[in-house]
Design a protein around this motif. Sequence first.
Motif, PDB file in Angstrom:
ATOM      1  N   ASP A 104      87.084   3.663  36.479  1.00 12.27           N
ATOM      2  CA  ASP A 104      88.110   3.609  35.439  1.00 12.27           C
ATOM      3  C   ASP A 104      88.244   4.986  34.798  1.00 12.27           C
ATOM      4  O   ASP A 104      87.236   5.630  34.477  1.00 12.27           O
ATOM      5  CB  ASP A 104      87.731   2.579  34.379  1.00 12.27           C
ATOM      6  N   TYR A 105      89.489   5.419  34.588  1.00  9.93           N
ATOM      7  CA  TYR A 105      89.763   6.724  34.001  1.00  9.93           C
ATOM      8  C   TYR A 105      90.616   6.543  32.749  1.00  9.93           C
ATOM      9  O   TYR A 105      91.678   5.913  32.798  1.00  9.93           O
ATOM     10  CB  TYR A 105      90.531   7.616  34.975  1.00  9.93           C
ATOM     11  N   ALA A 106      90.183   7.099  31.643  1.00 11.92           N
ATOM     12  CA  ALA A 106      91.001   7.127  30.433  1.00 11.92           C
ATOM     13  C   ALA A 106      92.156   8.108  30.650  1.00 11.92           C
ATOM     14  O   ALA A 106      92.122   8.912  31.594  1.00 11.92           O
ATOM     15  CB  ALA A 106      90.145   7.583  29.252  1.00 11.92           C
ATOM     16  N   PRO A 107      93.197   8.083  29.813  1.00 10.35           N
ATOM     17  CA  PRO A 107      94.197   9.148  29.882  1.00 10.35           C
ATOM     18  C   PRO A 107      93.519  10.515  29.769  1.00 10.35           C
ATOM     19  O   PRO A 107      92.700  10.741  28.881  1.00 10.35           O
ATOM     20  CB  PRO A 107      95.087   8.858  28.665  1.00 10.35           C
ATOM     21  N   LEU A 108      93.816  11.384  30.716  1.00 10.77           N
ATOM     22  CA  LEU A 108      93.189  12.707  30.828  1.00 10.77           C
ATOM     23  C   LEU A 108      91.683  12.616  31.110  1.00 10.77           C
ATOM     24  O   LEU A 108      90.960  13.605  30.940  1.00 10.77           O
ATOM     25  CB  LEU A 108      93.433  13.554  29.576  1.00 10.77           C
ATOM     26  N   GLY A 109      91.216  11.470  31.562  1.00 11.86           N
ATOM     27  CA  GLY A 109      89.800  11.316  31.908  1.00 11.86           C
ATOM     28  C   GLY A 109      89.523  11.800  33.319  1.00 11.86           C
ATOM     29  O   GLY A 109      90.424  11.879  34.165  1.00 11.86           O
ATOM     30  N   GLU A 110      88.270  12.095  33.594  1.00 11.39           N
ATOM     31  CA  GLU A 110      87.908  12.562  34.933  1.00 11.39           C
ATOM     32  C   GLU A 110      86.543  12.048  35.362  1.00 11.39           C
ATOM     33  O   GLU A 110      85.697  11.712  34.527  1.00 11.39           O
ATOM     34  CB  GLU A 110      87.916  14.088  34.997  1.00 11.39           C
ATOM     35  N   ASN A 111      86.375  11.963  36.649  1.00  8.49           N
ATOM     36  CA  ASN A 111      85.060  11.809  37.256  1.00  8.49           C
ATOM     37  C   ASN A 111      84.679  13.217  37.687  1.00  8.49           C
ATOM     38  O   ASN A 111      85.221  13.726  38.676  1.00  8.49           O
ATOM     39  CB  ASN A 111      85.127  10.852  38.451  1.00  8.49           C
ATOM     40  N   PRO A 112      83.805  13.896  36.932  1.00  7.32           N
ATOM     41  CA  PRO A 112      83.620  15.340  37.095  1.00  7.32           C
ATOM     42  C   PRO A 112      83.018  15.726  38.443  1.00  7.32           C
ATOM     43  O   PRO A 112      82.512  14.867  39.175  1.00  7.32           O
ATOM     44  CB  PRO A 112      82.672  15.689  35.943  1.00  7.32           C
ATOM     45  N   PRO A 113      83.087  17.010  38.791  1.00  4.99           N
ATOM     46  CA  PRO A 113      82.568  17.463  40.086  1.00  4.99           C
ATOM     47  C   PRO A 113      81.159  16.950  40.363  1.00  4.99           C
ATOM     48  O   PRO A 113      80.252  17.117  39.542  1.00  4.99           O
ATOM     49  CB  PRO A 113      82.603  18.991  39.955  1.00  4.99           C
TER      50      PRO A 113
END
Length: 229
Positions: A104-113
């Motif tokens: 799940d990603y919030a607005p402007l969220g990321e699963n980082p490198p």
Amino acid sequence: MASFSSSCFLLFTAILGVISWQAIASDPGSLQDFCVADNSSRVLVNGFVCKDPKVVTAEDFFLAAKLDVPRDTKMSKVGSNVTLINVMKIAGLNTLGISLARIDYAPLGENPPHTHPRATEILTVLEGTLYVGFVTSNTDNRLFTKELNKGDVFVFPQGLIHFQFNPNPYKPAVAIAALSSQNPGAITIANAVFGSKPMISDDVLAKAFQVEKKTVDWLQAQFWADNHN
């Protein structure tokens, strides 16, 4: 003639070695219908000891994971929540070389490198838009990126650093990922480098990243939260 035969034998041995290495580059193939993990065993093996098949039930292959329910992304500093279903969640996955995750990603969220040291990942967008990519190994360090929409699929090769980012400032995004290991592992780059326990020497990191030590010290002082559950 003997020298030629010897050379042929060495060449054959080398080729066989390469083939064998490729064959064991992922989870080993199962030699039986299933090997449900026996979590009560104290024997340590590469994976988990098999439960007696006579006591295995359908529950060993089932989990009421509720993957249709949105996850909370507000508690994550990076704005994402990864729900991994691996062998620790479903004992029947033992030796089958596969696992699953809802992200799940919030607005402007990321699963980082991050990397998965033991698995290739194939990701499908269920809702929203994602900007995704991966970087090849040294010395090219070539970046492959793509913007994905609902229904699109993207593959991240095993072991390579990759990421997913929701570029929409108003709407969340959701993806499902399949991974080619019962326990793919995840190494989030920033967490591993700046949040290790004990900490890596700031002398080492300052030289590695070509920055001042005070910058490294500031980064190490941050709270590097894990977005997995």
